[in-house]
Design an enzyme around this catalytic site. Structure first.
Site, PDB file in Angstrom:
ATOM      1  N   ALA A 183      32.523  39.082  33.308  1.00  0.00           N
ATOM      2  CA  ALA A 183      32.016  38.360  34.482  1.00  0.00           C
ATOM      3  C   ALA A 183      32.543  36.934  34.380  1.00  0.00           C
ATOM      4  CB  ALA A 183      30.491  38.390  34.514  1.00  0.00           C
ATOM      5  N   ILE A 184      33.870  36.832  34.362  1.00  0.00           N
ATOM      6  CA  ILE A 184      34.512  35.515  34.233  1.00  0.00           C
ATOM      7  C   ILE A 184      34.177  34.656  35.451  1.00  0.00           C
ATOM      8  CG2 ILE A 184      36.753  34.325  33.996  1.00  0.00           C
ATOM      9  CD1 ILE A 184      36.029  36.120  31.576  1.00  0.00           C
ATOM     10  N   GLY A 185      34.037  35.299  36.603  1.00  0.00           N
ATOM     11  CA  GLY A 185      33.699  34.535  37.808  1.00  0.00           C
ATOM     12  C   GLY A 185      34.913  33.868  38.428  1.00  0.00           C
ATOM     13  N   CYS A 217      36.014  40.519  46.734  1.00  0.00           N
ATOM     14  CA  CYS A 217      35.214  39.291  46.777  1.00  0.00           C
ATOM     15  C   CYS A 217      34.293  39.325  47.979  1.00  0.00           C
ATOM     16  CB  CYS A 217      36.117  38.068  46.916  1.00  0.00           C
ATOM     17  SG  CYS A 217      37.251  37.894  45.563  1.00  0.00           S
ATOM     18  N   ASN A 266      40.823  47.877  40.680  1.00  0.00           N
ATOM     19  CA  ASN A 266      40.158  46.728  40.093  1.00  0.00           C
ATOM     20  C   ASN A 266      39.012  47.276  39.224  1.00  0.00           C
ATOM     21  OD1 ASN A 266      39.217  44.043  39.643  1.00  0.00           O
ATOM     22  ND2 ASN A 266      40.025  43.443  41.642  1.00  0.00           N
ATOM     23  N   GLY A 295      42.778  51.201  32.398  1.00  0.00           N
ATOM     24  CA  GLY A 295      42.703  51.830  31.083  1.00  0.00           C
ATOM     25  C   GLY A 295      44.029  52.254  30.501  1.00  0.00           C
ATOM     26  N   GLY A 317      46.122  45.894  31.556  1.00  0.00           N
ATOM     27  CA  GLY A 317      45.095  44.854  31.566  1.00  0.00           C
ATOM     28  C   GLY A 317      44.446  44.669  30.211  1.00  0.00           C
TER      29      GLY A 317
END
Ligand SMILES: Cc1cc2nc3c(=O)[nH]c(=O)nc-3n(C[C@H](O)[C@H](O)[C@H](O)COP(=O)(O)O)c2cc1C
Length: 308
Positions: free
Chosen positions: A75-77, A135, A197, A249, A270
């Site tokens: 949850a980097i935001g 978003c 995502n 993954g 990722g």
């Protein structure tokens, strides 16, 4: 001694020539430069920047990352330097590497997305744009753009109108029917689709009776999400004409090749880069080795080649 023929590893993605299909995923590879000491940038197909916005963002309070079995939650935001600092401080590096850089970006209104697309369009070092539609739309009660086909289409068509650069739309898996979203984005002018995502998840600390993440929920990524991502790539590949970038993954060359069989033209790595910052290079090299040992002379022959 037998000389081994090198297979053709190149793919064309929405007009961008990639030396091989391996890209790095947004938010897991900084702005490229941070990884330059760990990876030979000219061994991968392309890299994607951390998601950019008009203003710099500090992101969420900590803790904002936690490991889970088979993956991680973040949850980097959407912490990022903002478009002005990106141009001043990060673009010079992009100029120095001979590998396409894709700029990932987001906004909280259609106008913000459009302004970002306009600003990024002016940067010659940016080879293509990737729109993160996962978003909330602040003007529509916080409904997530990527969860509503009409909202997604309005973002994509507004961005399409201000840029001729290749436009990739990154789909959210947090929807009932990903094919509906994919078609809406294709019809609105997307040149390519990237998926998936992160999946929304959460973790609880039993002893403290509290959520582990300060934000309570976070985005779930890593090997545990691969089956969901493969399924979505396969469904979308059957439904649209634009090329697809498979994400979710991918830890090794076998995973990456499976995504290509499911219909992906390219892949993004990722979470694997957090375990080994050179993961994308290793995956590209191992894919080539697999092609050689299996007598495949052109990687493009694997795209969508799953037999049922
Ligand atoms: C720490 C972290 C930050 C991320 N930041 C972004 C971002 O800024 N924009 C975006 O579109 N995706 C972002 N993602 C999602 C990844 O690009 C990718 O879609 C997802 O992690 C699934 O791939 P993986 O399982 O290989 O990690 C982020 C993922 C992680 C783990």
């Amino acid at each position: 001694m037998n000389s081994v023929m090198k297979p053709d590893m190149s793919v064309i993605l929405a007009g961008i020539m990639l030396r091989n299909p391996v890209m790095t995923a947004s938010g897991t590879f900084g702005y490229g430069e941070e990884f330059a000491q760990y990876i030979d940038m000219e061994t991968i197909g392309a890299f994607v920047t951390k998601g950019l916005s008009l203003k710099a963002r500090a992101g969420n309070p900590t803790p904002r990352i936690v490991e889970t079995p088979g993956g991680m939650l973040n949850a980097i935001g959407l912490q990022n330097v903002g478009i002005d600092a990106f141009i001043a401080k990060k673009v010079p590096y992009l100029r120095s590497v001979n590998t396409p850089a894709i700029a990932n970006f987001f906004g909280s209104t259609v106008d913000e997305y459009t302004e970002m697309a306009r600003r990024l369009d002016e940067i010659v070092e940016v080879a293509g744009l990737e729109i993160n539609i996962s978003c909330p739309n602040v003007k529509q009660g916080g409904i997530v753009f990527g969860a509503d086909p009409g909202s997604a289409a309005s973002v994509v068509s507004a961005c399409r109108a201000v840029t001729k650069k290749p436009l990739i739309v990154k789909l959210s898996p947090n929807v009932t029917d990903v094919v509906v979203m994919a078609r809406a984005c294709e019809d609105a002018g997307a040149d390519a689709l990237s998926l998936i995502n992160t999946l929304i998840g959460m973790a609880i600390d039993l002893n403290r009776r509290r959520p582990v993440l300060a934000n309570i929920t976070g985005g779930f990524s890593g090997p545990a999400i691969k089956p969901v991502a493969l399924r979505m790539v396969w469904q979308v590949a059957k439904a649209v004409k634009v090329p697809i970038i498979g994400i979710g993954g991918i830890m090794n060359a076998v995973d990456a090749l499976e995504f290509m069989l499911a219909g992906a033209t390219a892949v993004q790595v990722g979470t694997a880069s957090f375990i080994n910052p050179g993961a994308a290079q290793k995956i590209a090299e191992d894919m080539e080795a697999w092609l050689i040992s299996n007598g495949v002379d052109d990687i493009k022959s694997l795209i969508g080649a799953m037999e049922t």
